[in-house]
Design a protein around this motif. Structure first.
Motif, PDB file in Angstrom:
ATOM      1  N   HIS A 171       3.188  11.022   2.868  1.00 51.41           N
ATOM      2  CA  HIS A 171       2.034  11.792   2.379  1.00 51.41           C
ATOM      3  C   HIS A 171       1.973  13.130   2.150  1.00 51.41           C
ATOM      4  CE1 HIS A 171       0.838   9.148   5.938  1.00 51.41           C
ATOM      5  NE2 HIS A 171       1.312   9.274   6.531  1.00 51.41           N
ATOM      6  N   GLY A 172       3.314  13.551   1.826  1.00 52.03           N
ATOM      7  CA  GLY A 172       3.623  15.170   1.032  1.00 52.03           C
ATOM      8  C   GLY A 172       3.430  15.724   1.524  1.00 52.03           C
ATOM      9  N   GLU A 173       3.576  15.802   2.822  1.00 55.73           N
ATOM     10  CA  GLU A 173       4.223  16.821   3.631  1.00 55.73           C
ATOM     11  C   GLU A 173       5.857  16.671   3.320  1.00 55.73           C
ATOM     12  OE1 GLU A 173       2.115  18.502   5.467  1.00 55.73           O
ATOM     13  OE2 GLU A 173       0.847  17.119   5.276  1.00 55.73           O
ATOM     14  N   ARG A 174       5.853  18.137   3.603  1.00 57.27           N
ATOM     15  CA  ARG A 174       7.306  18.743   2.840  1.00 57.27           C
ATOM     16  C   ARG A 174       8.386  19.040   4.250  1.00 57.27           C
ATOM     17  NH1 ARG A 174       7.240  24.240  -1.173  1.00 57.27           N
ATOM     18  NH2 ARG A 174       4.968  23.762  -1.622  1.00 57.27           N
ATOM     19  N   ARG A 175       9.518  18.603   4.176  1.00 52.61           N
ATOM     20  CA  ARG A 175      10.081  17.697   5.151  1.00 52.61           C
ATOM     21  C   ARG A 175      11.479  19.096   5.555  1.00 52.61           C
ATOM     22  NH1 ARG A 175       9.767  13.037   6.975  1.00 52.61           N
ATOM     23  NH2 ARG A 175      12.161  13.515   8.880  1.00 52.61           N
TER      24      ARG A 175
ATOM     25  N   SER B 231      13.329  22.273   2.677  1.00 51.29           N
ATOM     26  CA  SER B 231      12.933  23.387   1.529  1.00 51.29           C
ATOM     27  C   SER B 231      14.133  24.044   1.179  1.00 51.29           C
ATOM     28  CB  SER B 231      11.608  24.124   1.013  1.00 51.29           C
ATOM     29  OG  SER B 231      11.632  24.826  -0.097  1.00 51.29           O
TER      30      SER B 231
ATOM     31  N   ASP C 279       6.767  15.317  -5.949  1.00 52.19           N
ATOM     32  CA  ASP C 279       5.251  14.624  -5.611  1.00 52.19           C
ATOM     33  C   ASP C 279       4.980  13.866  -6.792  1.00 52.19           C
ATOM     34  OD1 ASP C 279       3.383  14.552  -3.637  1.00 52.19           O
ATOM     35  OD2 ASP C 279       2.202  15.735  -5.605  1.00 52.19           O
TER      36      ASP C 279
ATOM     37  N   PHE D  20       8.889  21.188  -5.887  1.00 49.93           N
ATOM     38  CA  PHE D  20       7.293  19.921  -5.342  1.00 49.93           C
ATOM     39  C   PHE D  20       7.132  19.554  -6.030  1.00 49.93           C
ATOM     40  CE2 PHE D  20       3.234  19.882  -3.647  1.00 49.93           C
ATOM     41  CZ  PHE D  20       3.591  19.108  -2.176  1.00 49.93           C
TER      42      PHE D  20
ATOM     43  N   TYR E 176      -1.685  21.088  -9.803  1.00 50.01           N
ATOM     44  CA  TYR E 176      -1.660  22.049  -8.171  1.00 50.01           C
ATOM     45  C   TYR E 176      -1.756  23.055  -8.775  1.00 50.01           C
ATOM     46  CZ  TYR E 176       1.203  18.216  -7.593  1.00 50.01           C
ATOM     47  OH  TYR E 176       2.376  16.474  -8.072  1.00 50.01           O
TER      48      TYR E 176
ATOM     49  N   ILE F  67      10.371  15.608   0.301  1.00 46.86           N
ATOM     50  CA  ILE F  67       8.606  15.495   1.144  1.00 46.86           C
ATOM     51  C   ILE F  67       8.543  13.940   1.337  1.00 46.86           C
ATOM     52  CG2 ILE F  67       7.336  17.420  -0.762  1.00 46.86           C
ATOM     53  CD1 ILE F  67       6.385  14.513  -2.352  1.00 46.86           C
ATOM     54  N   ASP F  68       7.458  13.838   2.486  1.00 48.50           N
ATOM     55  CA  ASP F  68       7.382  11.815   2.915  1.00 48.50           C
ATOM     56  C   ASP F  68       6.449  11.390   2.317  1.00 48.50           C
ATOM     57  OD1 ASP F  68       4.716  13.529   4.047  1.00 48.50           O
ATOM     58  OD2 ASP F  68       5.528  13.308   6.009  1.00 48.50           O
TER      59      ASP F  68
END
Length: 396
Positions: A23-27, A29, A109, A105, A93, A20-21
């Protein structure tokens, strides 16, 4: 400062990695085989996203060893979250399901948000060897206890008087059972013959052990069903206990030899009560490097020696043992503290001072153990062996 965070849910055959980056966005998996080529490909793909990567794992041994070794060889920083921490965090979550991808994840996080996670440091070769040896010894001691329990249960079925008489935690009675198991065979041989047989096998107090067995044999003249086969099983179990004793003794020699090679062994063993085995367990748990802890308080917390508050509403001052701590390290500290009573006047003085302050035995022992953790941390930090405080005499 990391630009991306890679969380890895560790498994035996496969791991699952989620990147993740900020911002918590998945890059990324991916489910990856626990094999060197596949893991190297994963590391390359993650580093292609950003060289500033922080890796996080939920297991730091066993199935994670290959991944950790590869990350270390690539100079990658890692943090470790306990499985309990990941499980508790997962409840916050979205969704009630549990999958490897979700766990990975959560790991990533948590590593992104938390600032209290220390970097995972590799142990040196000697510390890893000691961890392997002490872990194996612990397993063997557990196997020995189970074997003795089976031996007692089997002996109880055919010869309860002998089971009641013999202390099978000692070597002599176990050796006796390798040759004599039934009341009739013991009565036929007699105390003198059995005593000589035991002496030839270097059993201490052989005559006393032999006489106790003969006395037990004279109290039972009934041959029970299955006695012959059960006697054979007793002999096999007794030989199994002796084999475990021999392997434990061999491991003790290996542990002491490997401990002697560690650069901090002399300092650690100079602390009263910290013998070869407990010193090895301390190094196995900590690596012997106090820089990983920073302060004596963090070492004590890792060992479970720093009670944490459990206050709520009007209830305050309620302290309890922390949930997360290293039980092997607590064992090493606690046993060494109890052993120090025989050789260290300072430990006895401190213990009784706490008792005189109104503390119970467990509280006083815990206070002593906590103090000794501070002392050992300072000794290792300074590279200085333990020096007993000089006795103070008053002028007359």
């Amino acid at each position: 400062m990391p630009q991306i965070w890679a969380g890895v849910d560790i498994g035996k055959e496969h791991h699952h990695c989620v990147v993740i980056d900020a911002h918590g966005e998945r890059r990324l998996s991916r489910r990856v085989l626990n094999d060197e080529p596949a893991l190297l490909e994963l590391i390359g793909d993650v580093l292609a996203l950003s060289e500033e990567t922080l890796w996080a794992v939920d297991i730091n041994y066993g199935g994670a060893a290959l991944l950790i070794g590869l990350l270390l060889s690539h100079g990658q920083p890692m943090v470790y979250l306990t499985g309990l921490a990941v499980h508790q965090a997962s409840a916050a979550y979205r969704g009630q399901g549990k999958t490897d991808e979700k766990d990975a994840f959560v790991i990533a996080d948590q590593a992104r948000m938390r600032r209290d996670l220390g970097l995972l440091r590799p142990g040196d070769e000697k510390a890893v060897d000691l961890r392997i040896l002490t872990t194996r010894r612990t397993d063997l001691v557990g196997d020995r206890t189970r074997q003795i329990n089976r031996l007692r249960a089997q002996l109880l079925e055919i010869f309860p008087a002998l089971e009641r008489t013999l202390d099978l935690s000692n070597k002599g009675p176990v050796i006796l059972l390798t040759g004599y198991q039934s009341p009739a065979s013991i009565r036929r041989s007699g105390a003198r013959r059995i005593g000589t047989w035991l002496k030839n096998r270097k059993v201490k107090n052989a005559d006393a052990v032999a006489q106790a067995a003969v006395d037990a044999a004279h109290s039972q003249h009934t041959e029970l069903p299955g006695e012959r086969l059960a006697a054979t099983m007793v002999a096999r179990l007794a030989k199994g206990v002796m084999a475990l004793d021999a392997e434990i003794a061999e491991l003790d020699s290996l542990i002491e030899a490997r401990l002697h090679e560690h650069p901090r062994a002399e300092v650690i063993r100079s602390l009263p009560g910290m013998g070869a085995l407990l010193g090895a367990e301390f190094i196995a748990a900590t690596g012997g490097d106090m820089e990983a802890f920073g302060t004596a308080d963090r070492l004590a917390a890792f060992a479970g020696l720093s009670p944490v508050p459990r206050d709520s509403g009007r209830v305050n001052g309620n302290m309890r043992l922390p949930r997360g701590y290293h039980r092997g390290l607590l064992r090493a500290f606690s046993l060494s503290s109890m052993a120090s009573f025989r050789s260290c006047p300072a430990s006895r003085t401190y213990y009784w001072r706490k008792r005189n302050e109104g503390k119970g035995h467990k509280q006083a022992l815990l206070a002593l153990t906590r103090r000794r953790a501070n002392v050992l941390w300072a000794m290792i930090r300074d590279g200085a062996c333990y020096q007993p405080s000089p006795s103070v005499t008053t002028a007359t």
